[in-house]
Design a protein around this motif. Structure first.
Motif, PDB file in Angstrom:
ATOM      1  N   ALA A 108     133.457 -25.348  48.404  1.00 51.10           N
ATOM      2  CA  ALA A 108     132.695 -24.623  49.419  1.00 51.10           C
ATOM      3  C   ALA A 108     133.617 -23.806  50.329  1.00 51.10           C
ATOM      4  O   ALA A 108     133.284 -22.673  50.699  1.00 51.10           O
ATOM      5  CB  ALA A 108     131.864 -25.598  50.246  1.00 51.10           C
ATOM      6  N   LEU A 109     134.756 -24.358  50.659  1.00 47.31           N
ATOM      7  CA  LEU A 109     135.723 -23.591  51.469  1.00 47.31           C
ATOM      8  C   LEU A 109     136.231 -22.376  50.711  1.00 47.31           C
ATOM      9  O   LEU A 109     136.346 -21.282  51.278  1.00 47.31           O
ATOM     10  CB  LEU A 109     136.903 -24.473  51.880  1.00 47.31           C
ATOM     11  CG  LEU A 109     136.644 -25.527  52.941  1.00 47.31           C
ATOM     12  CD1 LEU A 109     137.909 -26.363  53.174  1.00 47.31           C
ATOM     13  CD2 LEU A 109     136.176 -24.903  54.231  1.00 47.31           C
ATOM     14  N   LEU A 110     136.536 -22.562  49.431  1.00 52.01           N
ATOM     15  CA  LEU A 110     137.026 -21.444  48.614  1.00 52.01           C
ATOM     16  C   LEU A 110     135.980 -20.341  48.471  1.00 52.01           C
ATOM     17  O   LEU A 110     136.315 -19.163  48.374  1.00 52.01           O
ATOM     18  CB  LEU A 110     137.447 -21.931  47.227  1.00 52.01           C
ATOM     19  CG  LEU A 110     138.715 -22.765  47.164  1.00 52.01           C
ATOM     20  CD1 LEU A 110     138.949 -23.264  45.745  1.00 52.01           C
ATOM     21  CD2 LEU A 110     139.912 -21.975  47.651  1.00 52.01           C
ATOM     22  N   GLU A 111     134.739 -20.736  48.453  1.00 51.38           N
ATOM     23  CA  GLU A 111     133.664 -19.749  48.355  1.00 51.38           C
ATOM     24  C   GLU A 111     133.330 -19.158  49.721  1.00 51.38           C
ATOM     25  O   GLU A 111     133.145 -17.949  49.853  1.00 51.38           O
ATOM     26  CB  GLU A 111     132.407 -20.393  47.770  1.00 51.38           C
ATOM     27  CG  GLU A 111     131.239 -19.447  47.670  1.00 51.38           C
ATOM     28  CD  GLU A 111     130.012 -20.064  47.013  1.00 51.38           C
ATOM     29  OE1 GLU A 111     129.086 -19.290  46.729  1.00 51.38           O
ATOM     30  OE2 GLU A 111     129.984 -21.282  46.779  1.00 51.38           O
ATOM     31  N   GLY A 112     133.277 -20.007  50.728  1.00 57.39           N
ATOM     32  CA  GLY A 112     132.747 -19.592  52.021  1.00 57.39           C
ATOM     33  C   GLY A 112     133.697 -18.870  52.944  1.00 57.39           C
ATOM     34  O   GLY A 112     133.296 -17.917  53.630  1.00 57.39           O
ATOM     35  N   ILE A 113     134.941 -19.283  52.991  1.00 57.31           N
ATOM     36  CA  ILE A 113     135.863 -18.657  53.940  1.00 57.31           C
ATOM     37  C   ILE A 113     136.109 -17.184  53.623  1.00 57.31           C
ATOM     38  O   ILE A 113     135.939 -16.338  54.505  1.00 57.31           O
ATOM     39  CB  ILE A 113     137.159 -19.463  54.079  1.00 57.31           C
ATOM     40  CG1 ILE A 113     136.857 -20.782  54.802  1.00 57.31           C
ATOM     41  CG2 ILE A 113     138.237 -18.664  54.834  1.00 57.31           C
ATOM     42  CD1 ILE A 113     138.033 -21.723  54.906  1.00 57.31           C
ATOM     43  N   PRO A 114     136.477 -16.834  52.379  1.00 53.16           N
ATOM     44  CA  PRO A 114     136.655 -15.399  52.108  1.00 53.16           C
ATOM     45  C   PRO A 114     135.371 -14.599  52.335  1.00 53.16           C
ATOM     46  O   PRO A 114     135.407 -13.492  52.872  1.00 53.16           O
ATOM     47  CB  PRO A 114     137.079 -15.360  50.637  1.00 53.16           C
ATOM     48  CG  PRO A 114     137.610 -16.719  50.343  1.00 53.16           C
ATOM     49  CD  PRO A 114     136.827 -17.652  51.220  1.00 53.16           C
ATOM     50  N   ALA A 115     134.233 -15.178  51.939  1.00 52.30           N
ATOM     51  CA  ALA A 115     132.962 -14.479  52.122  1.00 52.30           C
ATOM     52  C   ALA A 115     132.644 -14.288  53.601  1.00 52.30           C
ATOM     53  O   ALA A 115     132.184 -13.210  54.011  1.00 52.30           O
ATOM     54  CB  ALA A 115     131.841 -15.252  51.428  1.00 52.30           C
ATOM     55  N   ALA A 116     132.891 -15.307  54.416  1.00 56.23           N
ATOM     56  CA  ALA A 116     132.630 -15.193  55.849  1.00 56.23           C
ATOM     57  C   ALA A 116     133.550 -14.163  56.500  1.00 56.23           C
ATOM     58  O   ALA A 116     133.130 -13.382  57.360  1.00 56.23           O
ATOM     59  CB  ALA A 116     132.795 -16.559  56.520  1.00 56.23           C
ATOM     60  N   VAL A 117     134.803 -14.149  56.097  1.00 52.69           N
ATOM     61  CA  VAL A 117     135.738 -13.140  56.631  1.00 52.69           C
ATOM     62  C   VAL A 117     135.282 -11.750  56.225  1.00 52.69           C
ATOM     63  O   VAL A 117     135.272 -10.820  57.051  1.00 52.69           O
ATOM     64  CB  VAL A 117     137.184 -13.419  56.156  1.00 52.69           C
ATOM     65  CG1 VAL A 117     138.118 -12.273  56.512  1.00 52.69           C
ATOM     66  CG2 VAL A 117     137.701 -14.730  56.742  1.00 52.69           C
ATOM     67  N   LEU A 118     134.859 -11.580  54.982  1.00 56.63           N
ATOM     68  CA  LEU A 118     134.355 -10.288  54.535  1.00 56.63           C
ATOM     69  C   LEU A 118     133.114  -9.895  55.327  1.00 56.63           C
ATOM     70  O   LEU A 118     132.981  -8.746  55.745  1.00 56.63           O
ATOM     71  CB  LEU A 118     134.047 -10.325  53.035  1.00 56.63           C
ATOM     72  CG  LEU A 118     133.491  -9.039  52.427  1.00 56.63           C
ATOM     73  CD1 LEU A 118     134.442  -7.851  52.671  1.00 56.63           C
ATOM     74  CD2 LEU A 118     133.227  -9.223  50.939  1.00 56.63           C
ATOM     75  N   LEU A 119     132.235 -10.837  55.552  1.00 58.54           N
ATOM     76  CA  LEU A 119     131.025 -10.556  56.332  1.00 58.54           C
ATOM     77  C   LEU A 119     131.378 -10.093  57.737  1.00 58.54           C
ATOM     78  O   LEU A 119     130.813  -9.110  58.246  1.00 58.54           O
ATOM     79  CB  LEU A 119     130.134 -11.803  56.378  1.00 58.54           C
ATOM     80  CG  LEU A 119     128.795 -11.644  57.100  1.00 58.54           C
ATOM     81  CD1 LEU A 119     127.947 -10.552  56.449  1.00 58.54           C
ATOM     82  CD2 LEU A 119     128.046 -12.974  57.086  1.00 58.54           C
ATOM     83  N   ILE A 120     132.336 -10.746  58.362  1.00 58.69           N
ATOM     84  CA  ILE A 120     132.792 -10.342  59.700  1.00 58.69           C
ATOM     85  C   ILE A 120     133.374  -8.932  59.662  1.00 58.69           C
ATOM     86  O   ILE A 120     133.078  -8.107  60.530  1.00 58.69           O
ATOM     87  CB  ILE A 120     133.801 -11.362  60.252  1.00 58.69           C
ATOM     88  CG1 ILE A 120     133.098 -12.686  60.580  1.00 58.69           C
ATOM     89  CG2 ILE A 120     134.535 -10.805  61.484  1.00 58.69           C
ATOM     90  CD1 ILE A 120     134.028 -13.851  60.794  1.00 58.69           C
ATOM     91  N   LEU A 121     134.170  -8.644  58.646  1.00 60.57           N
ATOM     92  CA  LEU A 121     134.745  -7.304  58.511  1.00 60.57           C
ATOM     93  C   LEU A 121     133.657  -6.242  58.305  1.00 60.57           C
ATOM     94  O   LEU A 121     133.808  -5.101  58.762  1.00 60.57           O
ATOM     95  CB  LEU A 121     135.730  -7.244  57.345  1.00 60.57           C
ATOM     96  CG  LEU A 121     137.047  -7.987  57.523  1.00 60.57           C
ATOM     97  CD1 LEU A 121     137.826  -7.986  56.204  1.00 60.57           C
ATOM     98  CD2 LEU A 121     137.879  -7.365  58.630  1.00 60.57           C
ATOM     99  N   MET A 122     132.585  -6.621  57.636  1.00 55.93           N
ATOM    100  CA  MET A 122     131.511  -5.660  57.371  1.00 55.93           C
ATOM    101  C   MET A 122     130.625  -5.438  58.590  1.00 55.93           C
ATOM    102  O   MET A 122     130.004  -4.387  58.704  1.00 55.93           O
ATOM    103  CB  MET A 122     130.660  -6.138  56.184  1.00 55.93           C
ATOM    104  CG  MET A 122     131.387  -6.164  54.856  1.00 55.93           C
ATOM    105  SD  MET A 122     132.123  -4.572  54.400  1.00 55.93           S
ATOM    106  CE  MET A 122     130.662  -3.560  54.212  1.00 55.93           C
ATOM    107  N   LEU A 123     130.547  -6.420  59.470  1.00 57.37           N
ATOM    108  CA  LEU A 123     129.687  -6.278  60.656  1.00 57.37           C
ATOM    109  C   LEU A 123     130.489  -5.697  61.774  1.00 57.37           C
ATOM    110  O   LEU A 123     130.558  -4.846  62.357  1.00 57.37           O
ATOM    111  CB  LEU A 123     129.123  -7.635  61.077  1.00 57.37           C
ATOM    112  CG  LEU A 123     128.282  -8.332  60.024  1.00 57.37           C
ATOM    113  CD1 LEU A 123     127.857  -9.706  60.522  1.00 57.37           C
ATOM    114  CD2 LEU A 123     127.054  -7.509  59.687  1.00 57.37           C
TER     115      LEU A 123
END
Length: 123
Positions: A108-123
Motif C-alpha cells: 500500500a505504501l508503494l502504491e499510495g505514496i508516489p500516487a499521493a505525491v503526484l496528486l499533490i503535484l497535480m493540484l
C-alpha cells in the motif's frame, strides 16, 4: 503539468508495468509469494484476480503515459485530467488495500505514496 509531475507519472507507469508482469505472468514465482500472500496451493484460486489486476495495472500505466503525452502536445486539460484522476484513484486504492489486508501495508505504501505525491503535484 510540471516537469516533476510528468517524470513522476512516467515512473509510476513503469512501476505499474512491472506490477503487471509480476501479477499476470510471474505470480507463481516463489519470490513473489510474500508479496501476494500466496502459496502454491493457491494458484488456481488466485489466477483470475492476479491476471485481471495485472492487466488493470497495465492499462492504468497506459493512462498515465497518454496523459503526459496529451499534456505535452497541446491537450493540457485532457492530459491533466487523466493524470490527476489516475493519481487520485491509486491514492484511494492504496488506502483500500491496507484497510482490507493490513499485512499488505508495504504494498500500500508503494502504491499510495508516489500516487499521493503526484496528486499533490497535480493540484
Amino acid at each position: 503539468m510540471s516537469t516533476a509531475a510528468q517524470v513522476l507519472a512516467i515512473v509510476i507507469a513503469v512501476m505499474l508495468t512491472a506490477v503487471f508482469v509480476m501479477e499476470s505472468i510471474l505470480y507463481r514465482h516463489p519470490k513473489l509469494y510474500p508479496l501476494f500472500l500466496t502459496k502454491p496451493t493457491d494458484f488456481d484460486a488466485v489466477r483470475l484476480w492476479t491476471v485481471n489486476l495485472g492487466w488493470y495495472n497495465l492499462t492504468t500505466a497506459a493512462a498515465l503515459v497518454i496523459g503526459v503525452v496529451l499534456a505535452a502536445n497541446g491537450h493540457e486539460s485532457a492530459g491533466n485530467a487523466l493524470v490527476t484522476f489516475t493519481a487520485a484513484q491509486h491514492t484511494f486504492l492504496a488506502v483500500v488495500l491496507v484497510v482490507s489486508e493490513r499485512r499488505l501495508w508495504f504494498n500500500a505504501l508503494l502504491e499510495g505514496i508516489p500516487a499521493a505525491v503526484l496528486l499533490i503535484l497535480m493540484l
